[in-house]
Design a protein around this motif. Structure first.
Motif, PDB file in Angstrom:
ATOM      1  N   ARG A 323       0.784  -1.239   0.006  1.00  0.00           N
ATOM      2  CA  ARG A 323       0.088  -0.105   0.082  1.00  0.00           C
ATOM      3  C   ARG A 323       0.844   1.239   0.218  1.00  0.00           C
ATOM      4  N   GLN A 324       0.622   2.214  -0.890  1.00  0.00           N
ATOM      5  CA  GLN A 324       1.317   3.586  -0.933  1.00  0.00           C
ATOM      6  C   GLN A 324       0.176   4.576  -1.257  1.00  0.00           C
ATOM      7  N   VAL A 325      -0.360   5.230  -0.298  1.00  0.00           N
ATOM      8  CA  VAL A 325      -1.304   6.513  -0.761  1.00  0.00           C
ATOM      9  C   VAL A 325      -1.054   7.481  -0.125  1.00  0.00           C
ATOM     10  N   PRO A 326      -1.423   8.642  -0.704  1.00  0.00           N
ATOM     11  CA  PRO A 326      -1.264  10.021  -0.192  1.00  0.00           C
ATOM     12  C   PRO A 326      -2.139  10.174   1.099  1.00  0.00           C
ATOM     13  N   ARG A 327      -1.706  10.852   2.111  1.00  0.00           N
ATOM     14  CA  ARG A 327      -2.350  11.346   3.314  1.00  0.00           C
ATOM     15  C   ARG A 327      -1.620  12.351   4.020  1.00  0.00           C
ATOM     16  N   PRO A 328      -2.422  13.293   4.332  1.00  0.00           N
ATOM     17  CA  PRO A 328      -1.310  14.432   5.087  1.00  0.00           C
ATOM     18  C   PRO A 328      -0.672  13.932   6.411  1.00  0.00           C
ATOM     19  N   SER A 329       0.567  14.136   6.481  1.00  0.00           N
ATOM     20  CA  SER A 329       1.323  13.795   7.470  1.00  0.00           C
ATOM     21  C   SER A 329       1.066  14.463   8.753  1.00  0.00           C
ATOM     22  N   TYR A 330       1.098  13.925   9.984  1.00  0.00           N
ATOM     23  CA  TYR A 330       1.021  14.654  11.231  1.00  0.00           C
ATOM     24  C   TYR A 330       1.911  15.735  11.337  1.00  0.00           C
ATOM     25  N   ASP A 331       3.001  15.791  10.985  1.00  0.00           N
ATOM     26  CA  ASP A 331       3.903  16.845  10.843  1.00  0.00           C
ATOM     27  C   ASP A 331       3.420  18.206  10.222  1.00  0.00           C
ATOM     28  N   ASP A 332       2.815  17.834   9.254  1.00  0.00           N
ATOM     29  CA  ASP A 332       2.517  19.160   8.146  1.00  0.00           C
ATOM     30  C   ASP A 332       1.137  19.575   8.736  1.00  0.00           C
ATOM     31  N   LEU A 333       0.406  18.394   9.378  1.00  0.00           N
ATOM     32  CA  LEU A 333      -0.853  19.211  10.017  1.00  0.00           C
ATOM     33  C   LEU A 333      -0.730  19.971  11.158  1.00  0.00           C
ATOM     34  N   MET A 334       0.281  19.572  12.076  1.00  0.00           N
ATOM     35  CA  MET A 334       0.831  20.042  13.230  1.00  0.00           C
ATOM     36  C   MET A 334       1.283  21.617  12.861  1.00  0.00           C
ATOM     37  N   ALA A 335       2.121  21.515  11.946  1.00  0.00           N
ATOM     38  CA  ALA A 335       2.759  23.019  11.386  1.00  0.00           C
ATOM     39  C   ALA A 335       1.524  24.018  11.048  1.00  0.00           C
ATOM     40  N   GLY A 336       0.499  23.304  10.398  1.00  0.00           N
ATOM     41  CA  GLY A 336      -0.302  24.288   9.872  1.00  0.00           C
ATOM     42  C   GLY A 336      -1.286  24.579  11.024  1.00  0.00           C
ATOM     43  N   GLN A 337      -1.634  23.788  12.006  1.00  0.00           N
ATOM     44  CA  GLN A 337      -2.285  24.524  13.097  1.00  0.00           C
ATOM     45  C   GLN A 337      -1.689  25.349  13.946  1.00  0.00           C
ATOM     46  N   ILE A 338      -0.216  25.189  13.851  1.00  0.00           N
ATOM     47  CA  ILE A 338       0.482  26.156  14.706  1.00  0.00           C
ATOM     48  C   ILE A 338       0.421  27.449  14.008  1.00  0.00           C
ATOM     49  N   GLU A 339       0.778  27.515  12.584  1.00  0.00           N
ATOM     50  CA  GLU A 339       0.611  28.568  11.926  1.00  0.00           C
ATOM     51  C   GLU A 339      -0.746  29.517  12.042  1.00  0.00           C
ATOM     52  N   THR A 340      -1.911  28.627  12.017  1.00  0.00           N
ATOM     53  CA  THR A 340      -3.343  29.275  12.398  1.00  0.00           C
ATOM     54  C   THR A 340      -3.266  29.710  13.490  1.00  0.00           C
ATOM     55  N   ALA A 341      -2.839  29.189  14.460  1.00  0.00           N
ATOM     56  CA  ALA A 341      -2.899  29.830  15.896  1.00  0.00           C
ATOM     57  C   ALA A 341      -1.972  31.041  15.945  1.00  0.00           C
ATOM     58  N   ARG A 342      -0.883  31.332  15.402  1.00  0.00           N
ATOM     59  CA  ARG A 342      -0.112  32.456  15.600  1.00  0.00           C
ATOM     60  C   ARG A 342      -0.918  33.541  14.604  1.00  0.00           C
ATOM     61  N   GLU A 343      -1.551  33.126  13.678  1.00  0.00           N
ATOM     62  CA  GLU A 343      -2.257  34.391  12.755  1.00  0.00           C
ATOM     63  C   GLU A 343      -3.457  34.963  13.864  1.00  0.00           C
ATOM     64  N   ARG A 344      -4.001  33.988  14.433  1.00  0.00           N
ATOM     65  CA  ARG A 344      -5.015  34.466  15.309  1.00  0.00           C
ATOM     66  C   ARG A 344      -4.869  35.037  16.579  1.00  0.00           C
ATOM     67  N   GLN A 345      -3.763  34.458  17.324  1.00  0.00           N
ATOM     68  CA  GLN A 345      -3.443  35.028  18.397  1.00  0.00           C
ATOM     69  C   GLN A 345      -2.167  35.486  18.927  1.00  0.00           C
ATOM     70  N   GLY A 346      -1.334  35.524  17.648  1.00  0.00           N
ATOM     71  CA  GLY A 346       0.090  36.079  17.886  1.00  0.00           C
ATOM     72  C   GLY A 346       0.905  34.918  18.181  1.00  0.00           C
TER      73      GLY A 346
END
Length: 365
Positions: A323-346
């Protein structure tokens, strides 16, 4: 940024919950590196004839293909014979604690996207005390590459049965035969929703290298089971699929987009049976509904059916990429979540965080 199949590697969702982020990905080496540069000055110490030697040699020879600077390569192991490997590779590495290599590697991969992180483990280390760490790293799709050396025995502690030993196995810890039903590592990984799952053999260097290459190119968790011979405590455990006289009749080599054929004359194929399991058939006598391998099938049921072909006698043993399927990695999702939090809360205030919420002062008098 996307992986090799065009899937969203940054975790962007249609509802905007996670947005694309710019990650510092693993840099490329500025100069061509040689196999010799990845060999450490430590004496390689395994038992004579151990399959680990072949895996180490293939791994060291493959590393220059990654084009990753040695200072950006990290190899984390647990406890066991296989876990000596970080000593023998000239890179950063850690010989960690029993079963916890996936957890340590998760922290590295999630916090340092500029690193190429590899886990070296064995059937005892990964599937006994480390079982939960393994399955959660796979289900989270952390961007680590996990190589599980499966010799179906505890070698470092001198020959006790392991989670992959066959039922009835007589060892020092099971003198009347093991009562346990063994794990199928590939089935276990697929059950944990791993996005990349493969199997290879220590003695087949070409095949082993090709699987390592595919795992390295995969964004997310990659799991590789390696059949590895232990000549001292479980010699010839995989003889039916390694001996030249029998392997062609038993090995099923999975090639994406190709008809699944096996047997010395390639006269056998696979098709789905009545209840969804796969069965071997004479391809010439009955060629209807024969299987063509597709490693990109999103539903893991197909790959799981392939993994269930394994039997104690190795009558039909698939190797290759299940099996080899594309799926968002935990690392990338976490980085996106941190970036969103920074934009909203500094960037936040650590002192305010520590003193805020459910905190109180205790009087001194």
């Amino acid at each position: 940024m996307s992986d090799q199949h065009g899937g969203p590697a940054d975790g962007a969702h249609a509802n905007g919950a996670h947005r694309p982020v710019s990650l510092t990905l693993v840099p490329k080496a500025t100069e061509r590196q040689s196999t010799k540069e990845f060999k450490s000055d430590q004496e390689v110490r395994w038992c004579p004839g151990c399959g680990d030697y072949a895996i180490l040699a293939a791994f060291q020879a493959f590393l220059p293909e990654l084009e990753v600077p040695r200072e950006n390569l990290v190899i984390v192991s647990g406890i066991g014979c296989s876990s000596r490997l970080p000593y023998y590779v000239n890179s950063y590495g850690m010989h960690s604690i029993h079963g916890r290599a996936p957890a340590i590697a998760t922290g590295l991969a999630a916090s340092r996207p500029d690193l190429s992180v590899w886990v070296i483990t064995g059937d005892g280390d990964a599937l006994s005390i480390g079982g939960n760490h393994l399955i959660h790293a796979l289900r989270r799709n952390v961007n680590v590459k996990i190589l599980l050396f499966n010799n179906r025995i505890y070698g470092l502690t001198k020959g006790q049965y392991s989670p992959t030993s066959e039922q009835g196995k007589v060892t020092k810890s099971t003198p009347f035969g093991s009562l346990d039903t063994p794990f199928n590592p590939v089935s276990l990984a697929l059950g944990a929703e791993a996005s990349f799952v493969a199997r290879t053999i220590d003695s087949d260097r070409k095949h082993l290298t090709s699987v390592l290459r595919a795992a390295a190119d995969h964004r997310g968790a990659a799991f590789i089971e390696i059949y590895q011979n232990c000549p001292i405590f479980n010699d010839d455990a995989f003889a039916p699929v390694t001996d030249a006289a029998s392997r062609d009749d038993r090995l099923i080599r999975l090639e994406h987009g190709e008809p699944v054929r096996f047997g010395a004359d390639q006269g056998q194929g696979l098709r789905f049976g009545k209840y969804g399991s796969l069965e071997a058939v004479d391809a010439a006598a009955d060629g209807t509904g024969l299987l063509i391998h597709d490693k990109h099938v999103a539903d893991p049921s197909y790959a799981f059916a392939l993994s269930r072909l394994d039997t104690v006698d190795f009558a039909h043993s698939p190797i290759g990429i299940f099996r080899q399927v594309p799926r968002p990695s935990y690392d990338d999702l976490m980085a996106g979540q941190i970036e969103t939090a920074r934009e909203r809360q500094g960037d936040g205030d650590l002192a305010a965080l520590l003193a805020g919420g459910d905190t109180w002062q205790v009087g001194l008098g």
